[in-house]
Design a protein around this motif. Structure first.
Motif, PDB file in Angstrom:
ATOM      1  N   GLU A 149       0.756  -1.247  -0.094  1.00 15.49           N
ATOM      2  CA  GLU A 149       0.115   0.025   0.056  1.00 15.49           C
ATOM      3  C   GLU A 149       1.005   1.348   0.079  1.00 15.49           C
ATOM      4  OE1 GLU A 149      -2.411  -0.189   3.205  1.00 15.49           O
ATOM      5  OE2 GLU A 149      -3.931  -1.910   2.386  1.00 15.49           O
ATOM      6  N   ALA A 150       1.890   1.243   0.836  1.00 14.73           N
ATOM      7  CA  ALA A 150       2.773   2.381   0.836  1.00 14.73           C
ATOM      8  C   ALA A 150       3.343   2.495  -0.736  1.00 14.73           C
ATOM      9  CB  ALA A 150       3.840   2.195   1.730  1.00 14.73           C
ATOM     10  N   ARG A 151       3.966   1.341  -0.997  1.00 13.47           N
ATOM     11  CA  ARG A 151       4.432   1.593  -2.601  1.00 13.47           C
ATOM     12  C   ARG A 151       3.279   2.150  -3.572  1.00 13.47           C
ATOM     13  NH1 ARG A 151       6.830  -3.449  -1.471  1.00 13.47           N
ATOM     14  NH2 ARG A 151       5.192  -4.631  -2.735  1.00 13.47           N
ATOM     15  N   GLU A 152       2.134   1.669  -3.585  1.00  5.51           N
ATOM     16  CA  GLU A 152       1.236   1.982  -4.317  1.00  5.51           C
ATOM     17  C   GLU A 152       1.009   3.718  -4.215  1.00  5.51           C
ATOM     18  OE1 GLU A 152      -2.055  -0.486  -3.589  1.00  5.51           O
ATOM     19  OE2 GLU A 152      -1.162  -2.214  -4.797  1.00  5.51           O
ATOM     20  N   ARG A 153       0.770   4.034  -2.707  1.00  5.89           N
ATOM     21  CA  ARG A 153       0.561   5.391  -2.638  1.00  5.89           C
ATOM     22  C   ARG A 153       1.606   6.218  -3.198  1.00  5.89           C
ATOM     23  NH1 ARG A 153      -0.908   3.350   2.345  1.00  5.89           N
ATOM     24  NH2 ARG A 153       1.051   3.824   3.208  1.00  5.89           N
ATOM     25  N   ALA A 154       2.946   5.798  -3.292  1.00  5.46           N
ATOM     26  CA  ALA A 154       3.986   6.595  -3.514  1.00  5.46           C
ATOM     27  C   ALA A 154       3.983   6.588  -5.183  1.00  5.46           C
ATOM     28  CB  ALA A 154       5.346   6.157  -3.087  1.00  5.46           C
ATOM     29  N   GLU A 155       3.823   5.516  -5.593  1.00  2.09           N
ATOM     30  CA  GLU A 155       3.436   5.505  -7.285  1.00  2.09           C
ATOM     31  C   GLU A 155       2.589   6.186  -7.634  1.00  2.09           C
ATOM     32  OE1 GLU A 155       3.096   1.132  -8.054  1.00  2.09           O
ATOM     33  OE2 GLU A 155       5.206   0.707  -7.754  1.00  2.09           O
ATOM     34  N   ALA A 156       1.270   6.286  -6.978  1.00  7.53           N
ATOM     35  CA  ALA A 156       0.211   7.057  -7.486  1.00  7.53           C
ATOM     36  C   ALA A 156       0.889   8.458  -7.142  1.00  7.53           C
ATOM     37  CB  ALA A 156      -0.978   6.659  -6.416  1.00  7.53           C
ATOM     38  N   ALA A 166       2.059  13.245 -10.242  1.00  5.95           N
ATOM     39  CA  ALA A 166       2.573  14.351 -10.805  1.00  5.95           C
ATOM     40  C   ALA A 166       3.280  14.242 -12.071  1.00  5.95           C
ATOM     41  CB  ALA A 166       4.206  14.278  -9.789  1.00  5.95           C
ATOM     42  N   ARG A 167       3.627  13.081 -12.595  1.00  2.20           N
ATOM     43  CA  ARG A 167       3.998  12.986 -13.935  1.00  2.20           C
ATOM     44  C   ARG A 167       2.909  13.531 -14.869  1.00  2.20           C
ATOM     45  NH1 ARG A 167       5.699   8.542 -13.335  1.00  2.20           N
ATOM     46  NH2 ARG A 167       3.846   7.059 -13.916  1.00  2.20           N
ATOM     47  N   GLU A 168       1.538  12.732 -14.594  1.00  2.00           N
ATOM     48  CA  GLU A 168       0.628  13.208 -15.368  1.00  2.00           C
ATOM     49  C   GLU A 168       0.424  14.531 -15.542  1.00  2.00           C
ATOM     50  OE1 GLU A 168      -2.496  10.918 -13.913  1.00  2.00           O
ATOM     51  OE2 GLU A 168      -2.032   9.253 -14.900  1.00  2.00           O
TER      52      GLU A 168
END
Length: 325
Positions: A203-210, A215-217
């Motif tokens: 979940e932490a990785r998913e939040r960071a990836e989100a 930001a990228r979008e």
């Protein structure tokens, strides 16, 4: 009696039947062909063997199909019986006709042997085949019943063995179940802790990836917005340039029409004005003389201007030459 004996009997019956059939056919062809030759026009003597061959072909069809139906346990109805007897009687009549016409009883008796043997063999062979088919069916039924009894006994023994093995296995499982349950509980608790930890990390990785993806979008949207604005500005600039170019072209066209619509000059016009008239005349592909009349200048001077418009470098060279003089 087993399947090997039955197949041997069927083979002997089949071989004997076909030997009799083909022997009767050969005898019939050799006997009936001279009779047909006597009762056929001389030009058609070569057709004499056709009739005995046709009748014998019907005999072959009847014998073969009766063999197949007998093996399958079927019955073709009354028409195969009619065809069988009709072909037999026809063969008998054709073989004995010549001797009957001569009133030769011995000849009739001799020539009747093969057809009668063929008729009786066909009927007897059919009866034998049906009897063999019934015997085979009875034998297969008995073998099937014995096989089913053996299979049933084997299934009962296997069922008893499986029941005993299952009872022993269940007893062993009951003895080991408590130990396995305890170990399973420990393993499950450890797995739940590890799964919870992995889920939190995921979940932490998913939040960071989100967050990174948002930001990228956002940067991509801003870049696309800037690109669209730049393209819009460039398109507007091109449109303004094209509009200005069209306006300049329209202005030049209006000036050209005005210059060419003045008519012949009464006197020599100023050089700048004359050059504009000559340029308009060159663009409109007017003759040199008409351009000279419009500007009031000489034909030579106008020709030189036309040459400058056709070859700008040549005009510059001519102007330098005039200046040096």
């Amino acid at each position: 009696m087993n399947a090997v004996h039955i197949r041997s009997a069927e083979k002997a019956l089949s071989v004997g039947t076909w030997l009799i059939v083909f022997g009767a056919m050969l005898f019939s062809v050799l006997t009936v062909t001279p009779l047909m030759s006597k009762h056929t026009a001389d030009a058609w003597d070569w057709t004499a063997p056709i009739l005995p061959l046709v009748v014998d072909a019907a005999v072959v069809i009847v014998v073969k199909l009766d063999d197949v139906l007998a093996r399958l346990g079927g019955h073709g109805g009354r028409w195969p019986v009619v065809l069988r007897w009709m072909t037999g009687l026809m063969t008998l009549a054709l073989n004995t006709a010549d001797s009957a016409l001569k009133k030769d009883l011995v000849g009739m008796s001799v020539h009747a042997v093969a057809p009668l043997l063929l008729i009786v063999t066909a009927e007897t062979g059919l009866a034998y085949r049906r009897a063999i088919a019934r015997a085979v069916s009875d034998l297969e039924a008995r073998q099937k019943a014995e096989r089913e009894e053996r299979e049933q006994a084997a299934r009962e023994r296997e069922e008893r063995a499986r029941t005993e093995a299952r009872e022993e296995r269940e007893h062993a499982e009951r003895l080991a179940r408590e130990q396995r349950d305890h170990e399973a509980n420990l393993v499950r608790e450890q797995a739940e802790r590890e799964e919870r930890q992995r889920r939190e990390e995921r979940e932490a990785r998913e939040r960071a990836e989100a967050a990174d993806r948002e930001a990228r979008e956002r940067r991509e949207r801003e870049h696309e917005q800037r690109e669209r604005e730049r393209e819009t500005r460039e398109r507007q600039a091109r449109e303004r340039a094209e509009a200005e170019q069209r306006e300049r072209a329209q202005a030049v066209e209006r000036e050209r029409r005005e210059l060419l619509s003045r008519g012949p000059a009464e006197s020599k016009l100023p050089e700048d004005e004359a050059r504009r008239i000559v340029a308009a005349a060159f663009t409109a592909s007017l003759p040199v003389r008409q351009a000279a009349e419009l500007s009031g200048w000489s034909v030579g001077w106008v020709s030189t201007r036309y040459a400058e418009h056709r070859e700008p470098d040549a005009g510059q060279r001519a102007g330098l030459a005039i200046a040096s003089q």
